[in-house]
Scaffold this motif. Structure first.
Motif, short mmCIF file in Angstrom:
data_model
loop_
_atom_site.label_atom_id
_atom_site.label_comp_id
_atom_site.label_asym_id
_atom_site.label_seq_id
_atom_site.Cartn_x
_atom_site.Cartn_y
_atom_site.Cartn_z
N SER A 1 19.16 -17.81 18.42
CA SER A 1 20.50 -17.32 18.03
C SER A 1 21.30 -16.74 19.19
O SER A 1 22.50 -16.52 19.06
CB SER A 1 20.38 -16.30 16.89
OG SER A 1 19.51 -15.26 17.28
N ALA A 2 20.69 -16.54 20.36
CA ALA A 2 21.44 -16.03 21.51
C ALA A 2 22.21 -17.13 22.23
O ALA A 2 23.04 -16.85 23.09
CB ALA A 2 20.47 -15.38 22.50
N ASN A 3 21.92 -18.38 21.88
CA ASN A 3 22.40 -19.52 22.68
C ASN A 3 23.64 -20.20 22.12
O ASN A 3 23.83 -20.29 20.91
CB ASN A 3 21.31 -20.60 22.72
CG ASN A 3 20.13 -20.19 23.56
OD1 ASN A 3 20.04 -20.55 24.71
ND2 ASN A 3 19.24 -19.41 22.98
N HIS A 4 24.45 -20.75 23.04
CA HIS A 4 25.35 -21.85 22.66
C HIS A 4 24.46 -23.09 22.66
O HIS A 4 23.75 -23.35 23.65
CB HIS A 4 26.45 -22.03 23.70
CG HIS A 4 27.53 -20.99 23.58
ND1 HIS A 4 28.38 -20.94 22.51
CD2 HIS A 4 27.87 -19.97 24.39
CE1 HIS A 4 29.22 -19.93 22.66
NE2 HIS A 4 28.93 -19.31 23.79
N ILE A 5 24.50 -23.86 21.59
CA ILE A 5 23.64 -25.04 21.53
C ILE A 5 24.36 -26.21 22.20
O ILE A 5 25.48 -26.57 21.82
CB ILE A 5 23.27 -25.39 20.06
CG1 ILE A 5 22.54 -24.20 19.40
CG2 ILE A 5 22.42 -26.66 20.02
CD1 ILE A 5 21.25 -23.77 20.06
N ILE A 6 23.72 -26.77 23.20
CA ILE A 6 24.31 -27.89 23.95
C ILE A 6 24.06 -29.19 23.20
O ILE A 6 24.97 -29.99 23.01
CB ILE A 6 23.71 -27.94 25.37
CG1 ILE A 6 24.05 -26.65 26.13
CG2 ILE A 6 24.19 -29.17 26.13
CD1 ILE A 6 23.19 -26.42 27.35
N SER A 7 22.83 -29.38 22.75
CA SER A 7 22.53 -30.63 22.04
C SER A 7 21.29 -30.49 21.18
O SER A 7 20.44 -29.62 21.40
CB SER A 7 22.32 -31.77 23.04
OG SER A 7 21.19 -31.50 23.83
N ILE A 8 21.25 -31.37 20.17
CA ILE A 8 20.06 -31.51 19.32
C ILE A 8 19.79 -33.01 19.27
O ILE A 8 20.70 -33.79 19.00
CB ILE A 8 20.34 -31.02 17.88
CG1 ILE A 8 20.75 -29.54 17.88
CG2 ILE A 8 19.14 -31.24 16.97
CD1 ILE A 8 21.27 -29.06 16.53
N LYS A 9 18.56 -33.38 19.56
CA LYS A 9 18.23 -34.81 19.46
C LYS A 9 16.89 -34.92 18.76
O LYS A 9 15.93 -34.28 19.19
CB LYS A 9 18.13 -35.42 20.86
CG LYS A 9 17.99 -36.92 20.83
CD LYS A 9 17.60 -37.48 22.18
CE LYS A 9 18.73 -37.49 23.18
NZ LYS A 9 18.34 -38.17 24.43
N GLY A 10 16.85 -35.67 17.65
CA GLY A 10 15.60 -35.66 16.92
C GLY A 10 15.25 -36.93 16.21
O GLY A 10 16.09 -37.78 15.92
N ILE A 11 13.97 -37.03 15.92
CA ILE A 11 13.46 -38.01 14.95
C ILE A 11 13.28 -37.19 13.69
O ILE A 11 12.40 -36.34 13.60
CB ILE A 11 12.13 -38.61 15.44
CG1 ILE A 11 12.38 -39.46 16.69
CG2 ILE A 11 11.46 -39.43 14.34
CD1 ILE A 11 11.13 -40.00 17.34
N LEU A 12 14.15 -37.41 12.71
CA LEU A 12 14.20 -36.53 11.54
C LEU A 12 13.78 -37.22 10.26
O LEU A 12 13.82 -36.61 9.20
CB LEU A 12 15.62 -35.95 11.36
CG LEU A 12 16.16 -35.08 12.49
CD1 LEU A 12 17.55 -34.57 12.15
CD2 LEU A 12 15.23 -33.89 12.73
N ASN A 13 13.43 -38.48 10.33
CA ASN A 13 12.97 -39.17 9.11
C ASN A 13 11.58 -39.75 9.34
O ASN A 13 11.42 -40.70 10.13
CB ASN A 13 13.97 -40.27 8.70
CG ASN A 13 13.56 -40.91 7.40
OD1 ASN A 13 12.95 -41.96 7.38
ND2 ASN A 13 13.88 -40.27 6.28
N GLY A 14 10.61 -39.18 8.65
CA GLY A 14 9.22 -39.59 8.83
C GLY A 14 8.98 -41.03 8.39
O GLY A 14 8.25 -41.77 9.05
N THR A 15 9.61 -41.43 7.29
CA THR A 15 9.41 -42.78 6.75
C THR A 15 9.85 -43.83 7.76
O THR A 15 9.11 -44.79 8.05
CB THR A 15 10.20 -42.93 5.43
OG1 THR A 15 9.74 -41.93 4.54
CG2 THR A 15 10.02 -44.31 4.82
#
Ligand code: HSE
Length: 420
Positions: A140-154
């Motif tokens: 919560s202290a951060n400015h978020i620069i990026s999120i990159k994910g594999i978010l679907n298990g199927t």
């Protein structure tokens, strides 16, 4: 603390079982016992392993019970689940949900309705990985620069099996359904929508952004062919369904699509039902989280962690904001930039390649690599593969449209982004 579970499928059964099996450690951590009192189901005759929990088909009656302290919503779907949760919150009772589709559409209303009532949704993104608390509280202290994910298990399970070879898309999907990974309607998984729902939840926490699924670029894995897999293998890529959020100045780019990822990247090594999320913050730098993204026990682990927080009396703001921040806007889909991969079948005739490269240059697309294949010496068609330098989405789309209406192109053209 007495719990009702609305919807007792793979995850609901696991929640009831783990609450009983791990009762003593859960009680020690929560400061009180957490008891699964009743589960709401559609069909009482379906065999279920729920560690003795009472079952009922009467949702309305269970919603009005005074002896229930917390409701766990695992019904799925949007409208019915929203109505049930709204009623529970109006009665000032805490809610825990794993319902990402619901949150993709109603998270702002739910944040308002739950302003003074605990609302947990750790299980809605990436199954057992505690990414909601990590992003909302730990970072919560951060400015978020990026999120990159594999978010679907199927989808990841399907892509991993297809890359290993010898399996058909339909057979792997069926196996993912048998293992309890897939959504009730698996087009949500393979079409990229489930990953998009999860990305919207994460980007609300990261950026206080209010987008809906319709606003963002979503493509699934359904059109990936054995040609694409052969290409990826030959050029040392994996193919992954990626969900990406990236802040660029005062704008945020949100997109879900399959991508060619160089084999040596960490995210390329995430296989099977596993999920992984890389989050970069301006203070913390790059961080990465890995774990089972679907399945009863992993998802139940996240549901129960929310129940324990509620028992402890913890009630952070749902999306992590006690006051609004300066709004960020979405990068329009056409202005998203990436490298592109194209696969197309063409008439194998003199001058075709020159025509294609001319159309490319007219649309600010510069070829980085090119490959031609012909399965059969006598065939009058060839399969072409192009990789471009970084370009705008709108130019890549226009290029495809023009090619599709060209007389030398045969069949569909497939495009995929390259994420390095
Ligand atoms: N169908 C989802 C998946 C379940 O495969 O990731 C977890 O949200």
């Amino acid at each position: 603390m007495r719990v009702a579970i609305l919807g007792v499928g793979t995850v609901g059964e696991a929640v009831a079982r783990i609450l009983v099996r791990n009762a003593s450690i859960i009680t020690a951590r929560a400061g009180k016992s957490i008891e699964p009192v009743v589960g709401v189901v559609r069909d009482l005759n379906k065999p279920r392993d729920v560690a003795g929990m009472h079952l009922s088909t009467d949702l309305s009656a269970v919603l009005e019970r005074d002896d229930i302290d917390v409701y766990v919503e695992l019904m799925g779907g949007v409208d019915g689940a929203y109505a049930a949760i709204k009623r529970v919150l109006e009665r000032k009772k805490p809610v825990v949900t794993a319902n990402k589709a619901l949150l993709a559409y109603h998270r702002d209303e739910l944040a308002r309705l739950s302003a003074d009532v605990p609302f947990g949704y750790e299980a809605s993104v990436a199954g057992g990985i505690p990414i909601i608390k990590t992003l909302r509280d730990g970072l919560s202290a951060n400015h978020i620069i990026s999120i990159k994910g594999i978010l679907n298990g199927t989808s990841n399970y399907i892509m991993t099996s297809m890359m290993k070879g010898g399996v058909k898309f339909k057979d792997v999907l069926k196996r993912a359904q048998e293992l309890g990974y897939a959504e009730a309607d698996p087009t949500f998984d393979v079409g990229g929508f489930d990953a998009a729902h999860k990305l919207l939840i994460l980007s609300s926490i990261a950026y206080d952004i209010h987008a809906r699924p319709e606003d963002i670029l979503i493509e699934g894995i359904e059109n990936i062919s054995s040609d694409d897999i052969a290409f990826a293998k030959e050029f040392e890529y994996e193919i992954k369904l990626l969900a990406i959020a990236r802040r660029i100045g005062e704008r945020v780019e949100l997109r879900v699509h399959p991508a060619l990822v160089p084999k040596d990247k960490m995210i390329a090594k995430v296989n099977g039902v596993m999920n992984a999320i890389s989050v970069a913050g301006d203070a913390v730098g790059e961080t990465m989280y890995y774990g089972a993204g679907a399945g009863g026990n992993a998802t139940a682990s996240a549901v129960i962690s929310d129940l324990i927080d509620i028992a402890r009396g913890i009630n952070p703001p749902m999306l992590g904001y006690k006051a609004p921040i300066a709004p960020l806007s979405l990068v329009p889909k056409g202005e998203i930039q990436s490298k592109f991969y194209f696969r197309l079948n063409v008439e194998d005739a003199v001058g075709v390649l020159a025509k294609i490269t001319k159309i490319m240059s007219e649309h600010a697309l510069s070829a980085d690599a090119f490959l031609q294949r012909r399965d059969d010496e006598n065939s009058l068609e060839a399969t072409l593969f192009f990789i471009t330098h970084t370009a705008f989405e709108k130019d890549a789309v226009k290029f495809m449209q023009i090619l599709k209406s060209s007389d030398f192109v045969r069949g569909e053209i497939f495009m995929m982004r390259i994420e390095e």
